[in-house]
Design a protein around this motif. Structure first.
Motif, PDB file in Angstrom:
ATOM      1  N   SER A  39      53.761  39.379  63.834  1.00  0.00           N
ATOM      2  CA  SER A  39      54.175  40.771  63.628  1.00  0.00           C
ATOM      3  C   SER A  39      54.199  41.284  62.493  1.00  0.00           C
ATOM      4  O   SER A  39      54.060  40.490  61.477  1.00  0.00           O
ATOM      5  N   ARG A  40      53.753  42.707  62.312  1.00  0.00           N
ATOM      6  CA  ARG A  40      53.640  43.378  60.906  1.00  0.00           C
ATOM      7  C   ARG A  40      54.993  43.310  60.185  1.00  0.00           C
ATOM      8  O   ARG A  40      54.926  42.797  58.863  1.00  0.00           O
ATOM      9  N   LEU A  45      57.607  40.866  55.670  1.00  0.00           N
ATOM     10  CA  LEU A  45      58.491  40.063  55.053  1.00  0.00           C
ATOM     11  C   LEU A  45      58.257  38.987  54.208  1.00  0.00           C
ATOM     12  O   LEU A  45      58.733  38.625  53.020  1.00  0.00           O
ATOM     13  N   LEU A  46      57.303  38.183  54.678  1.00  0.00           N
ATOM     14  CA  LEU A  46      56.837  36.870  54.022  1.00  0.00           C
ATOM     15  C   LEU A  46      55.968  37.236  52.857  1.00  0.00           C
ATOM     16  O   LEU A  46      56.063  36.334  51.848  1.00  0.00           O
ATOM     17  N   ALA A  47      55.300  38.256  52.927  1.00  0.00           N
ATOM     18  CA  ALA A  47      54.609  38.756  51.714  1.00  0.00           C
ATOM     19  C   ALA A  47      55.560  38.700  50.574  1.00  0.00           C
ATOM     20  O   ALA A  47      54.924  38.596  49.288  1.00  0.00           O
ATOM     21  N   GLY A  48      56.638  39.184  50.630  1.00  0.00           N
ATOM     22  CA  GLY A  48      57.768  39.109  49.402  1.00  0.00           C
ATOM     23  C   GLY A  48      58.337  37.766  48.861  1.00  0.00           C
ATOM     24  O   GLY A  48      59.025  37.586  47.994  1.00  0.00           O
ATOM     25  N   GLN A  49      57.745  36.708  49.534  1.00  0.00           N
ATOM     26  CA  GLN A  49      58.226  35.406  49.492  1.00  0.00           C
ATOM     27  C   GLN A  49      57.163  34.597  48.709  1.00  0.00           C
ATOM     28  O   GLN A  49      56.646  33.726  49.470  1.00  0.00           O
ATOM     29  N   ALA A  50      57.032  34.778  47.597  1.00  0.00           N
ATOM     30  CA  ALA A  50      55.925  33.945  46.887  1.00  0.00           C
ATOM     31  C   ALA A  50      56.191  32.487  47.056  1.00  0.00           C
ATOM     32  O   ALA A  50      55.168  31.779  47.061  1.00  0.00           O
ATOM     33  N   ALA A  51      57.229  32.013  46.622  1.00  0.00           N
ATOM     34  CA  ALA A  51      57.519  30.490  46.703  1.00  0.00           C
ATOM     35  C   ALA A  51      57.272  29.994  48.226  1.00  0.00           C
ATOM     36  O   ALA A  51      56.825  28.934  48.298  1.00  0.00           O
ATOM     37  N   LEU A  52      57.574  30.708  48.952  1.00  0.00           N
ATOM     38  CA  LEU A  52      57.359  30.380  50.351  1.00  0.00           C
ATOM     39  C   LEU A  52      55.831  30.341  50.671  1.00  0.00           C
ATOM     40  O   LEU A  52      55.448  29.482  51.568  1.00  0.00           O
ATOM     41  N   LEU A  53      55.130  31.242  50.151  1.00  0.00           N
ATOM     42  CA  LEU A  53      53.738  31.380  50.118  1.00  0.00           C
ATOM     43  C   LEU A  53      53.052  30.180  49.869  1.00  0.00           C
ATOM     44  O   LEU A  53      52.146  29.576  50.327  1.00  0.00           O
ATOM     45  N   ARG A  54      53.481  29.703  48.624  1.00  0.00           N
ATOM     46  CA  ARG A  54      52.998  28.662  47.756  1.00  0.00           C
ATOM     47  C   ARG A  54      53.203  27.465  48.651  1.00  0.00           C
ATOM     48  O   ARG A  54      52.349  26.706  49.020  1.00  0.00           O
ATOM     49  N   SER A  55      54.272  27.095  49.307  1.00  0.00           N
ATOM     50  CA  SER A  55      54.782  26.115  50.028  1.00  0.00           C
ATOM     51  C   SER A  55      53.759  26.141  51.332  1.00  0.00           C
ATOM     52  O   SER A  55      53.313  24.990  51.942  1.00  0.00           O
ATOM     53  N   LEU A  56      53.658  27.199  51.774  1.00  0.00           N
ATOM     54  CA  LEU A  56      52.859  27.410  53.116  1.00  0.00           C
ATOM     55  C   LEU A  56      51.251  26.938  52.782  1.00  0.00           C
ATOM     56  O   LEU A  56      50.820  26.020  53.553  1.00  0.00           O
ATOM     57  N   VAL A  57      50.985  27.055  51.562  1.00  0.00           N
ATOM     58  CA  VAL A  57      49.597  26.789  51.148  1.00  0.00           C
ATOM     59  C   VAL A  57      49.348  25.253  51.015  1.00  0.00           C
ATOM     60  O   VAL A  57      48.553  24.686  51.516  1.00  0.00           O
ATOM     61  N   GLU A  58      50.499  24.616  50.547  1.00  0.00           N
ATOM     62  CA  GLU A  58      50.586  23.354  50.216  1.00  0.00           C
ATOM     63  C   GLU A  58      50.389  22.443  51.440  1.00  0.00           C
ATOM     64  O   GLU A  58      49.868  21.515  51.845  1.00  0.00           O
TER      65      GLU A  58
END
Length: 380
Positions: A39-40, A45-58
């Motif tokens: 969902s948009r 919401l996730l776009a503002g979570q840089a650490a979470l995005l990095r973990s997702l890429v890992e």
């Protein structure tokens, strides 16, 4: 007691997405993130979570038992929103390089998901430039673009991933002059390897990507004579998907290339309207110069387009077909205006033409009524 904010809830997922966490907890957290990306509001919401995005890429590039597939699918959904490309690349600047390694690894089970993320990212100029840099920096011996083309054109390159989305990746990259120069290098025979994929039966994604690549290459009009000549012979590969089972007269049949003669009665046209339109647009680009128009006419393109126009159910494709037919049957431009790609149209004239085109479309809609609607592909 106040409820926890969605942002705080998302932040709570972070410890469970780190490498080394219990596999079952990682899997549950990755599935939750994947659901949020559907969902948009969740993606924002996730776009503002840089650490979470990095973990997702890992996780997306990690070997089993990490939930790499769900993490990669979440990245596909995030990258589908152009507004999220900046936070994704800020969180992990090396994202294109890492995903490219996965997409071109013949052993990587989720290479298709990695390619789909790259296809979404490369639609925008900044990520596209980053991907081109990653391809240029590939290991020595074989260029990154050559590896990408080889993966796209080699059946079974990856036994566990079909790699259909490398087609749109290449199409996006071919918007750049440097990529077109590589594709049109006459010593590499890249275009010749791509041509059979215009009729690839198992994936409209791959077919559409290849046709889009060929269309972008045809903006380079200085290569038209070579593309239409015997060394490449591109036109039959563009016309055959547009051809149906029509039975032409002997005289008309002799005007067609051999591959378009005596087609079977069960011959089907390209089922995807967007791809049909791109095929027509590609031929239109090949008619930009006087020699190109002559070659297209001499190979009987008008006959195939005439029958296509009578059959075509989609109005915008029909209009595009009409424009090409007009070029083929119309008078040649005045001296000095032979190259249609180099003609400068005054802004006022261009506005008038656009208005006229819009009025013609509205009139045809009134006369013809709405045609059948094509089915869209399901989201990832």
């Amino acid at each position: 007691m106040s409820e926890t904010s969605p942002k705080a809830e998302a932040a709570k997922l972070l410890p469970f997405l780190t490498l080394g966490e219990r596999a079952d907890l990682q899997a549950a957290a990755a599935q939750h993130v994947l659901a949020l990306t559907g969902s948009r509001p969740g993606r924002t919401l996730l776009a503002g979570q840089a650490a979470l995005l990095r973990s997702l890429v890992e996780l997306a590039v990690a070997p089993p038992p990490a939930p790499a597939r769900d993490a990669a699918r979440a990245l596909v959904n995030l990258a589908a929103d152009p507004g999220l490309h900046k936070p994704l690349l800020e969180a992990e600047p090396g994202l294109p390089v890492r995903l490219l390694g996965c997409a071109l690894d013949p052993q990587w089970p989720w290479a298709e998901e990695a390619a789909a993320v790259l296809a979404n990212l490369s639609r925008e100029p900044v990520p596209c430039a980053a991907l081109i840099e990653a391809l240029a920096a590939a290991e020595p011996g074989e260029s990154g673009l050559e590896r990408l083309v080889r993966a796209l054109c080699t059946p079974g390159y990856n036994a566990r991933a079909p790699l259909h989305y490398l087609g749109p990746v290449l199409s996006n990259l071919s918007q750049r002059p440097a990529t077109r120069a590589f594709l049109l290098d006459r010593n590499r025979c890249v275009v010749q390897r791509l041509l059979p994929l215009t009729q690839y039966p198992d994936s409209s994604v791959r077919r559409g990507g290849v046709v889009g690549t060929l269309r972008n290459c045809c903006f380079e009009h200085r290569h038209h004579e070579w593309l239409l000549g015997p060394e490449v012979d591109i036109l039959p590969f563009l016309l055959l998907p547009l051809a149906g089972p029509e039975d032409f007269s002997e005289e008309e049949m002799e005007r067609l290339p051999v591959d378009l003669q005596y087609l079977p009665p069960d011959k089907q046209r390209e089922p995807d309207a967007d791809i049909r339109k791109m095929l027509i647009e590609t031929i239109m680009l090949l008619t930009a110069t006087a020699p190109g128009r002559k070659q297209v006419r001499d190979q009987g393109a008008y006959l195939i387009l005439r029958e296509l126009h009578s059959w075509e159910p989609e109005l915008d494709v029909q209009v595009t077909c009409e424009k090409l037919i007009q070029v083929l049957i119309g008078d040649e431009p005045e001296r000095g205006l032979e190259n249609l790609l180099e003609v400068q149209v005054p802004e006022e004239v261009e506005r008038q033409l656009q208005q006229q085109d819009h009025q013609e479309r509205e009139q045809q809609e009134l006369e013809l009524g709405p045609g059948p609607q094509a089915e869209g592909a399901a989201p990832t």
